[in-house]
Design an enzyme around this catalytic site. Sequence first.
Site, PDB file in Angstrom:
ATOM      1  N   TYR A 160       0.843  -1.204   0.000  1.00  0.00           N
ATOM      2  CA  TYR A 160       0.000   0.000   0.000  1.00  0.00           C
ATOM      3  C   TYR A 160       0.877   1.252   0.000  1.00  0.00           C
ATOM      4  O   TYR A 160       0.670   2.177  -0.799  1.00  0.00           O
ATOM      5  CB  TYR A 160      -0.927  -0.017   1.223  1.00  0.00           C
TER       6      TYR A 160
HETATM    7  P1  NAP Z   1     -13.849   2.690   0.322  1.00  0.00           P
HETATM    8  O1  NAP Z   1     -15.093   3.231   0.907  1.00  0.00           O
HETATM    9  O2  NAP Z   1     -13.493   1.270   0.559  1.00  0.00           O
HETATM   10  O3  NAP Z   1     -13.873   3.002  -1.237  1.00  0.00           O
HETATM   11  C1  NAP Z   1     -13.010   2.396  -2.145  1.00  0.00           C
HETATM   12  C2  NAP Z   1     -13.595   2.581  -3.518  1.00  0.00           C
HETATM   13  O4  NAP Z   1     -12.686   2.039  -4.493  1.00  0.00           O
HETATM   14  C3  NAP Z   1     -14.917   1.869  -3.673  1.00  0.00           C
HETATM   15  O5  NAP Z   1     -15.805   2.681  -4.388  1.00  0.00           O
HETATM   16  C4  NAP Z   1     -14.547   0.639  -4.485  1.00  0.00           C
HETATM   17  O6  NAP Z   1     -15.641   0.280  -5.299  1.00  0.00           O
HETATM   18  C5  NAP Z   1     -13.414   1.170  -5.332  1.00  0.00           C
HETATM   19  N1  NAP Z   1     -12.553   0.096  -5.821  1.00  0.00           N
HETATM   20  C6  NAP Z   1     -11.719  -0.696  -5.103  1.00  0.00           C
HETATM   21  N2  NAP Z   1     -11.146  -1.601  -5.898  1.00  0.00           N
HETATM   22  C7  NAP Z   1     -11.619  -1.368  -7.145  1.00  0.00           C
HETATM   23  C8  NAP Z   1     -11.411  -1.979  -8.413  1.00  0.00           C
HETATM   24  N3  NAP Z   1     -10.570  -3.021  -8.569  1.00  0.00           N
HETATM   25  N4  NAP Z   1     -12.055  -1.478  -9.488  1.00  0.00           N
HETATM   26  C9  NAP Z   1     -12.902  -0.433  -9.359  1.00  0.00           C
HETATM   27  N5  NAP Z   1     -13.138   0.192  -8.196  1.00  0.00           N
HETATM   28  C10 NAP Z   1     -12.504  -0.286  -7.104  1.00  0.00           C
HETATM   29  O7  NAP Z   1     -12.582   3.495   0.852  1.00  0.00           O
HETATM   30  P2  NAP Z   1     -12.178   5.035   0.746  1.00  0.00           P
HETATM   31  O8  NAP Z   1     -11.526   5.370   2.019  1.00  0.00           O
HETATM   32  O9  NAP Z   1     -13.293   5.884   0.251  1.00  0.00           O
HETATM   33  O10 NAP Z   1     -11.028   4.934  -0.353  1.00  0.00           O
HETATM   34  C11 NAP Z   1     -10.943   5.848  -1.451  1.00  0.00           C
HETATM   35  C12 NAP Z   1      -9.487   6.157  -1.698  1.00  0.00           C
HETATM   36  O11 NAP Z   1      -8.948   6.860  -0.573  1.00  0.00           O
HETATM   37  C13 NAP Z   1      -8.590   4.940  -1.884  1.00  0.00           C
HETATM   38  O12 NAP Z   1      -7.675   5.174  -2.939  1.00  0.00           O
HETATM   39  C14 NAP Z   1      -7.838   4.834  -0.569  1.00  0.00           C
HETATM   40  O13 NAP Z   1      -6.590   4.199  -0.700  1.00  0.00           O
HETATM   41  C15 NAP Z   1      -7.702   6.298  -0.228  1.00  0.00           C
HETATM   42  N6  NAP Z   1      -7.427   6.587   1.178  1.00  0.00           N
HETATM   43  C16 NAP Z   1      -8.324   6.287   2.146  1.00  0.00           C
HETATM   44  C17 NAP Z   1      -8.027   6.587   3.466  1.00  0.00           C
HETATM   45  C18 NAP Z   1      -8.973   6.283   4.594  1.00  0.00           C
HETATM   46  O14 NAP Z   1      -8.583   6.422   5.773  1.00  0.00           O
HETATM   47  N7  NAP Z   1     -10.216   5.907   4.335  1.00  0.00           N
HETATM   48  C19 NAP Z   1      -6.805   7.199   3.803  1.00  0.00           C
HETATM   49  C20 NAP Z   1      -5.910   7.481   2.772  1.00  0.00           C
HETATM   50  C21 NAP Z   1      -6.233   7.184   1.462  1.00  0.00           C
HETATM   51  P3  NAP Z   1     -16.135  -1.218  -5.645  1.00  0.00           P
HETATM   52  O15 NAP Z   1     -15.778  -2.085  -4.476  1.00  0.00           O
HETATM   53  O16 NAP Z   1     -17.601  -1.049  -5.864  1.00  0.00           O
HETATM   54  O17 NAP Z   1     -15.402  -1.549  -6.897  1.00  0.00           O
END
Ligand code: NAP
Length: 256
Positions: A160
């Site tokens: 990651y």
């Molecule tokens: P989340 O609610 O789990 O959302 C992740 C999203 O990515 C979902 O819409 C999922 O949709 C999509 N996704 C995952 N794998 C995919 C694939 N192979 N193809 C297409 N879509 C895919 O988590 P989130 O926190 O909102 O994450 C969004 C971004 O923020 C990510 O890049 C994550 O690394 C980043 N981030 C999050 C945090 C945190 O604390 N939450 C911190 C730093 C960075 P489907 O499952 O429907 O495909």
Amino acid sequence: MSTAPGMLHGKVALVTGASSGIGAAAARVFAREGARLVLTARRAERLHDLAAALREDGAEVTHLAADVRDPAAARAVVALAVERFGRLDAAFNNAGYGTGRTPLHLMADEVYDAVVDTNLRGVWNFLRPEIAAMLTAGGGAIVNTSSTGGLVATPVAAPYVASKHAVIGLTKAAAAEYGAHGIRVNAIAPGITGTEMVTDWFAANPGVEEALHRATPQPRTARPEEVAEAAAWLCSDRSSFVTGATLAVDGGFTAL
Ligand code: NAP
């Protein structure tokens, strides 16, 4: 009440990872700011429901289920934006995946592949057709989702951390190549944000969330909307001389 148009008024914007968390919040914020939207993720039903809710509020929204690891699927999503709305002005490449919590030397190669394919290759797959469409449109703005894990390391999450550092490198490379063509490319680095990605982790590891709060000047978990607001600004003309940058939206976590 202000009657000024939203900061994305009339823009055609694509959001990946729109089925939950930060991406779904971005869909709501972008729609409120006047964007016409193309939403994508794998879970079609969630996209359908979100698009329907946004349309009820007057937004123009279309959606297409796609796996970001599939370059043909990415091209199809960008093509849909151009077919439906005639152009692409902005893109938020936000889909991502984190797993592991295993020491680096014990982590399975399959975990590395899944994380890097989604977080890095997934951004790459969308970036290329997006840039092609924006070259045709005469410019645009792209925001890629990195992480505080793209700026500093955290233990037991090596794929990651590597993938999110690479997203920042890819962002800078694209910004360097396309600035003269009117295309800006930036990254955001969210800190701990209250989405599905972290709620299971917190539930399985009592005390982790509190420990992260203690390491953060603003000692709390972000709301997805707070991250989405930063992405909307970077997608808008209000950030017109910002490119190749990474904006930490982390309550000061990486300032310490
Ligand atoms: P989340 O609610 O789990 O959302 C992740 C999203 O990515 C979902 O819409 C999922 O949709 C999509 N996704 C995952 N794998 C995919 C694939 N192979 N193809 C297409 N879509 C895919 O988590 P989130 O926190 O909102 O994450 C969004 C971004 O923020 C990510 O890049 C994550 O690394 C980043 N981030 C999050 C945090 C945190 O604390 N939450 C911190 C730093 C960075 P489907 O499952 O429907 O495909």
